[in-house]
Design a protein around this motif. Sequence first.
Motif, PDB file in Angstrom:
ATOM      1  N   GLN A 105       0.824  -1.198   0.000  1.00 40.90           N
ATOM      2  CA  GLN A 105       0.000   0.000   0.000  1.00 40.90           C
ATOM      3  C   GLN A 105       0.866   1.258   0.000  1.00 40.90           C
ATOM      4  O   GLN A 105       1.948   1.289   0.596  1.00 40.90           O
ATOM      5  CB  GLN A 105      -0.914   0.008   1.230  1.00 40.90           C
ATOM      6  N   PRO A 106       0.400   2.325  -0.660  1.00 41.91           N
ATOM      7  CA  PRO A 106       1.211   3.542  -0.746  1.00 41.91           C
ATOM      8  C   PRO A 106       1.388   4.259   0.592  1.00 41.91           C
ATOM      9  O   PRO A 106       2.396   4.932   0.808  1.00 41.91           O
ATOM     10  CB  PRO A 106       0.433   4.417  -1.734  1.00 41.91           C
ATOM     11  N   ARG A 107       0.411   4.115   1.478  1.00 43.59           N
ATOM     12  CA  ARG A 107       0.536   4.765   2.792  1.00 43.59           C
ATOM     13  C   ARG A 107       1.305   3.859   3.745  1.00 43.59           C
ATOM     14  O   ARG A 107       0.882   2.754   4.037  1.00 43.59           O
ATOM     15  CB  ARG A 107      -0.840   5.065   3.394  1.00 43.59           C
ATOM     16  N   LYS A 108       2.425   4.348   4.250  1.00 40.91           N
ATOM     17  CA  LYS A 108       3.218   3.611   5.228  1.00 40.91           C
ATOM     18  C   LYS A 108       3.104   4.341   6.560  1.00 40.91           C
ATOM     19  O   LYS A 108       3.553   5.484   6.696  1.00 40.91           O
ATOM     20  CB  LYS A 108       4.679   3.529   4.786  1.00 40.91           C
ATOM     21  N   ILE A 109       2.505   3.676   7.545  1.00 42.04           N
ATOM     22  CA  ILE A 109       2.212   4.326   8.833  1.00 42.04           C
ATOM     23  C   ILE A 109       2.979   3.648   9.968  1.00 42.04           C
ATOM     24  O   ILE A 109       2.939   2.429  10.116  1.00 42.04           O
ATOM     25  CB  ILE A 109       0.700   4.298   9.131  1.00 42.04           C
ATOM     26  N   LEU A 110       3.669   4.475  10.747  1.00 40.39           N
ATOM     27  CA  LEU A 110       4.300   4.011  11.984  1.00 40.39           C
ATOM     28  C   LEU A 110       3.410   4.444  13.139  1.00 40.39           C
ATOM     29  O   LEU A 110       3.294   5.632  13.436  1.00 40.39           O
ATOM     30  CB  LEU A 110       5.697   4.613  12.143  1.00 40.39           C
ATOM     31  N   LEU A 111       2.770   3.475  13.776  1.00 42.28           N
ATOM     32  CA  LEU A 111       1.880   3.746  14.899  1.00 42.28           C
ATOM     33  C   LEU A 111       2.680   3.592  16.186  1.00 42.28           C
ATOM     34  O   LEU A 111       3.091   2.488  16.543  1.00 42.28           O
ATOM     35  CB  LEU A 111       0.703   2.768  14.859  1.00 42.28           C
ATOM     36  N   VAL A 112       2.912   4.704  16.866  1.00 39.98           N
ATOM     37  CA  VAL A 112       3.711   4.686  18.100  1.00 39.98           C
ATOM     38  C   VAL A 112       2.779   4.434  19.283  1.00 39.98           C
ATOM     39  O   VAL A 112       1.969   5.285  19.646  1.00 39.98           O
ATOM     40  CB  VAL A 112       4.475   6.005  18.293  1.00 39.98           C
ATOM     41  N   ALA A 113       2.899   3.248  19.868  1.00 39.71           N
ATOM     42  CA  ALA A 113       2.038   2.851  20.980  1.00 39.71           C
ATOM     43  C   ALA A 113       2.594   3.394  22.295  1.00 39.71           C
ATOM     44  O   ALA A 113       3.804   3.562  22.455  1.00 39.71           O
ATOM     45  CB  ALA A 113       1.941   1.332  21.052  1.00 39.71           C
ATOM     46  N   PRO A 114       1.712   3.682  23.237  1.00 37.34           N
ATOM     47  CA  PRO A 114       2.176   4.179  24.533  1.00 37.34           C
ATOM     48  C   PRO A 114       2.869   3.103  25.358  1.00 37.34           C
ATOM     49  O   PRO A 114       2.562   1.923  25.233  1.00 37.34           O
ATOM     50  CB  PRO A 114       0.888   4.649  25.222  1.00 37.34           C
ATOM     51  N   MET A 115       3.794   3.526  26.193  1.00 40.82           N
ATOM     52  CA  MET A 115       4.350   2.664  27.232  1.00 40.82           C
ATOM     53  C   MET A 115       3.839   3.231  28.551  1.00 40.82           C
ATOM     54  O   MET A 115       4.515   3.977  29.246  1.00 40.82           O
ATOM     55  CB  MET A 115       5.887   2.668  27.199  1.00 40.82           C
ATOM     56  N   SER A 116       2.611   2.883  28.871  1.00 43.12           N
ATOM     57  CA  SER A 116       1.961   3.494  30.033  1.00 43.12           C
ATOM     58  C   SER A 116       1.137   2.490  30.820  1.00 43.12           C
ATOM     59  O   SER A 116       0.084   2.816  31.364  1.00 43.12           O
ATOM     60  CB  SER A 116       1.061   4.650  29.573  1.00 43.12           C
ATOM     61  N   GLY A 117       1.610   1.252  30.875  1.00 40.88           N
ATOM     62  CA  GLY A 117       0.912   0.261  31.689  1.00 40.88           C
ATOM     63  C   GLY A 117       0.274  -0.848  30.900  1.00 40.88           C
ATOM     64  O   GLY A 117       0.196  -1.979  31.370  1.00 40.88           O
ATOM     65  N   HIS A 118      -0.227  -0.535  29.683  1.00 46.55           N
ATOM     66  CA  HIS A 118      -0.851  -1.555  28.859  1.00 46.55           C
ATOM     67  C   HIS A 118       0.044  -1.904  27.675  1.00 46.55           C
ATOM     68  O   HIS A 118       0.921  -1.131  27.288  1.00 46.55           O
ATOM     69  CB  HIS A 118      -2.218  -1.081  28.362  1.00 46.55           C
ATOM     70  N   TYR A 119      -0.218  -3.061  27.099  1.00 45.05           N
ATOM     71  CA  TYR A 119       0.553  -3.493  25.939  1.00 45.05           C
ATOM     72  C   TYR A 119       0.115  -2.726  24.691  1.00 45.05           C
ATOM     73  O   TYR A 119      -0.924  -2.068  24.679  1.00 45.05           O
ATOM     74  CB  TYR A 119       0.350  -4.991  25.709  1.00 45.05           C
ATOM     75  N   ALA A 120       0.928  -2.860  23.640  1.00 43.69           N
ATOM     76  CA  ALA A 120       0.600  -2.193  22.382  1.00 43.69           C
ATOM     77  C   ALA A 120      -0.697  -2.718  21.788  1.00 43.69           C
ATOM     78  O   ALA A 120      -1.319  -2.053  20.958  1.00 43.69           O
ATOM     79  CB  ALA A 120       1.740  -2.386  21.379  1.00 43.69           C
ATOM     80  N   THR A 121      -1.149  -3.896  22.224  1.00 44.69           N
ATOM     81  CA  THR A 121      -2.408  -4.459  21.727  1.00 44.69           C
ATOM     82  C   THR A 121      -3.605  -3.590  22.090  1.00 44.69           C
ATOM     83  O   THR A 121      -4.706  -3.811  21.578  1.00 44.69           O
ATOM     84  CB  THR A 121      -2.621  -5.882  22.281  1.00 44.69           C
ATOM     85  N   LEU A 122      -3.415  -2.621  22.969  1.00 44.57           N
ATOM     86  CA  LEU A 122      -4.481  -1.666  23.267  1.00 44.57           C
ATOM     87  C   LEU A 122      -4.916  -0.942  21.995  1.00 44.57           C
ATOM     88  O   LEU A 122      -6.049  -0.470  21.895  1.00 44.57           O
ATOM     89  CB  LEU A 122      -3.994  -0.646  24.303  1.00 44.57           C
TER      90      LEU A 122
END
Length: 426
Positions: free
Chosen positions: A103-120
């Motif tokens: 896909q032409p859109r390449k997205i880096l999703l920066v997940a928080p490190m605030s108690g929950h996993y990135a699966t949030l």
Amino acid sequence: MRYMATYDMMETFRNTQQWLGATARTMASYPAFSVVPNPALEWMAAWGEVTERTFERMVVKPDWGIRTFTCEDGKDHLVNIETVVEKPFGDLIHFNVSGREEQPRKILLVAPMSGHYATLLRSTVKSLIVNCEVYVTDWHNARDIPVSAGKFDIEDYTLYLMDFMRHMGPETNVVAVCQPAPLTLAATAYLAELDPDAQPRTLTLIGGPIDPDAVPTDVTDFGARVTMGQLEETMIQRVGFKYPGVGRMVYPGLLQLTSFISMNSDRHSKAFNDQIMRVCRGEASDHDAHNRFYDEYLAVMDMPAEFYLSTVERIFKNCEIAKNEFVVGGHKVDMGKITRVAVKTVEGDKDDITAPGQCIAALNLCTGLPDDKKASHVEPGAGHYGIFAGKSWRNNIRPLVLEFIDANASEPKDKPKKKAANVNAA
């Protein structure tokens, strides 16, 4: 050893509650008791089932649960979660849809490190994977990282983000959710100064505390009220002998969860009482609304002590990002160095964690960025969770973010655009 003993005491309490729930469920479900039905035993079995599941989920990392995706060809394609950059405290993972054109859109999703996993951010990933190549920062549980791996504070976090951006290249569109927003802004500015050719194309900051003092909330009031000594004495413990990170100083996930629940204890208590009654009546299921929410909410991870303490001290107390005084490795990062990365902020009108006004402060810090590369949006009626994973995100915010990305997709890096999508809508 005092802290280690306290850590093990909390784990012992959790383990005991899980065992009591399993025991109650098993005993109350004994076949002989079915001869004479007893409502008390039915309630006991229901209580045991809910209790066992509740305390079991606290130490289990949730699965992403994204296995297949239906593409435009009408076929189901497998989704492979690939680790593209591996580091001690966190990996960069890619949701690769097999058999689909890139896909032409390449997205880096920066997940928080605030108690929950990135699966949030699971629902966020699902909504973006439709027509984007999605990469996510998958942070590790500090209890599983040996002491030999060293420290990890907000400066290390910033350097990790820079490495991830370098790996993905200049066509990347970065979306930072909540806690990492100020550090992602700093990483982008530092990258703009050190390696301009590697900086991303766009940066979207969603509900992040760029300037915590802009609009006070309970979170900022707490940060201002307690001293660093109090935080270190009451929140920090050593990982016990059960995990690979034995001896590491952490802010334990179970202690964080206690704080989360205490903020809305009445609502959580009612939710669990209602779930017990639903189990009694046979109306509950393994993936009902209660279990889907709490399986994620209760899954908490330990946070490195130095990361937690430096976040409170430098982001909330000293407001280093808001004052443009943030230092990484002895070098002062200047947000004004961002001159060609289009920046957009998103806030929720009803956000009680990062109130409207805290995130949009990022635009004022980007003094070297033309106004036509700045955009903002305040979503009416949306709370903190809704701006990145709820109905508001799906129906309103996601289309605006993708529109913003597309508006800055093909423009040459050395020339300003005429107009960015949704400019200063706030």
